[in-house]
Design an enzyme around this catalytic site. Sequence first.
Site, short mmCIF file in Angstrom:
data_model
loop_
_atom_site.label_atom_id
_atom_site.label_comp_id
_atom_site.label_asym_id
_atom_site.label_seq_id
_atom_site.Cartn_x
_atom_site.Cartn_y
_atom_site.Cartn_z
N HIS A 1 0.87 -1.09 -0.06
CA HIS A 1 0.06 -0.12 0.22
C HIS A 1 0.82 1.23 -0.05
O HIS A 1 1.39 1.71 0.79
CB HIS A 1 -0.93 -0.05 1.26
N HIS B 1 1.45 5.35 -1.81
CA HIS B 1 1.00 6.67 -2.74
C HIS B 1 2.16 7.08 -3.54
O HIS B 1 3.03 7.55 -2.69
CB HIS B 1 0.18 7.61 -1.95
N ARG C 1 1.47 9.14 -6.17
CA ARG C 1 0.95 10.38 -6.94
C ARG C 1 1.62 10.20 -8.61
O ARG C 1 1.98 9.22 -8.87
CB ARG C 1 1.67 11.86 -6.50
N ASN D 1 -5.60 6.75 -5.98
CA ASN D 1 -6.40 7.97 -5.71
C ASN D 1 -5.42 9.12 -6.16
O ASN D 1 -5.05 10.16 -5.46
CB ASN D 1 -6.64 8.10 -4.23
N LYS E 1 -9.68 -0.53 -5.38
CA LYS E 1 -9.78 0.14 -4.22
C LYS E 1 -10.99 0.72 -3.94
O LYS E 1 -11.49 1.49 -4.80
CB LYS E 1 -8.26 0.80 -4.01
N HIS F 1 -10.56 1.06 2.27
CA HIS F 1 -10.20 1.96 2.99
C HIS F 1 -11.41 2.06 4.12
O HIS F 1 -12.35 2.49 3.75
CB HIS F 1 -10.14 3.33 2.36
N HIS G 1 -4.45 -0.12 6.23
CA HIS G 1 -3.86 0.33 7.32
C HIS G 1 -4.43 0.36 8.36
O HIS G 1 -5.34 1.35 9.05
CB HIS G 1 -3.62 1.74 6.93
N ASP H 1 1.62 2.53 3.40
CA ASP H 1 0.73 3.86 3.17
C ASP H 1 1.44 5.15 3.25
O ASP H 1 0.97 6.31 3.54
CB ASP H 1 -0.30 3.99 4.44
N HIS I 1 2.72 14.60 0.50
CA HIS I 1 2.18 15.62 0.18
C HIS I 1 3.19 16.88 0.40
O HIS I 1 4.14 16.59 1.27
CB HIS I 1 1.02 16.12 1.27
N ALA J 1 -4.01 14.57 4.89
CA ALA J 1 -3.70 13.44 5.63
C ALA J 1 -2.65 12.47 4.86
O ALA J 1 -2.56 12.53 3.68
CB ALA J 1 -4.98 12.75 5.83
#
Length: 354
Positions: free
Chosen positions: A13, A15, A17, A41, A109, A146, A181, A261, A265, A277
Amino acid sequence: MDAITIRRPDDFHVHFRRGEILKSVVPFTARQFGRAMAMPNTSPEPILTRGDALKYWLEITEIVQKVGLSPEDFCPLVTIQITDETEPNTVREIKEEGMGGHKVIVAGKVYPLGVTTNSHNGVSDFRALYRVFAAMEEVGLVLSLHGQVPKAFCLDREKEFLDTLAMLAKDFPALRIVMEHISTKESVDALKDLPKTVGATITLHHLLITLHDVLSFVGEEGSEGLNPHHYCQPIPQKLEDRGALIGAAMSGNPKFFFGSDSAPHLKERKESSCGCAGVFSAPVLLPLLVGLFEFHGKLDRLEPFVSEFGARFYGLPLNQETITLNREEWVVPKEYNGIVPFFAGKTVGLKVQG
Ligand code: NCD
Ligand code: ZN
């Protein structure tokens, strides 16, 4: 022991981007893991179809190659996001999708509406998606959840989702489901009682921090305050929850496996009146995980948790390569290309070799 060697792990898992952030974060994961499952996402466009997922796989792979690695060293795994608009045929199209001999699209997901970063297109009615879940069950696509109820009080959102999880497990007995998570003792207990088609990922940061580290963080000058870089969804909870997660991760129960996870950002998006988050943990994952398992006297349980159970759950072969961490101190940089990492400015005692 001056060095610790384990089977090359997987991160189920993460991210990544797109665009500039993708370029700066992928190398951290690619240098530590054999595979990592990239979440859909993305912004402005999420990954919704087979075509989107394969395009995203190529974007990630291009960066992997630019840092001198091949898909044999690091193979990204990709996912599609299941929304209210997803059709059963969207799922059927991606049966056994592979690239260069590797299976690459492994999960769909679901984000409940509005619970986290880029979930404005999330789902509000799980029952309305039953035809899609049936298609996933049919083609063997894992349902990645999620697990939070949007309208509930922020610390109760995961607990209130557990009934939905049990309902899905009962209604789709052959569908493999991952509760992502997990953050509470209630989830750990629920998972143990659910059938073996239901697994859960556990992050590094939920094994290390609690709500206290988000709201009463002790800064460099010794004063306590809010640390937006520890804020993520699900929100880290109490000591007893962290204890239950540590127990689960180190228990040898194959339902519990690693998913970082890691969620980068830009600093200004975190240090804001409505901060995003996500904890960007990719640069420190293995050094801190190894250190944590060693601290608890459970180094023998590390490799199953991070290199075996997830692969088995997803029906993927175990990585054959190894990775070595040396006992060597280094200070985690305060920023990487405008992104503040987990443990920024702190000294870590293990370093990935090479
Ligand atoms: C994730 C993100 O930033 O995309 N944030 C997070 O706090 N974990 C989304 C998610 O997995 O909830
Ligand atoms: Zn996530």
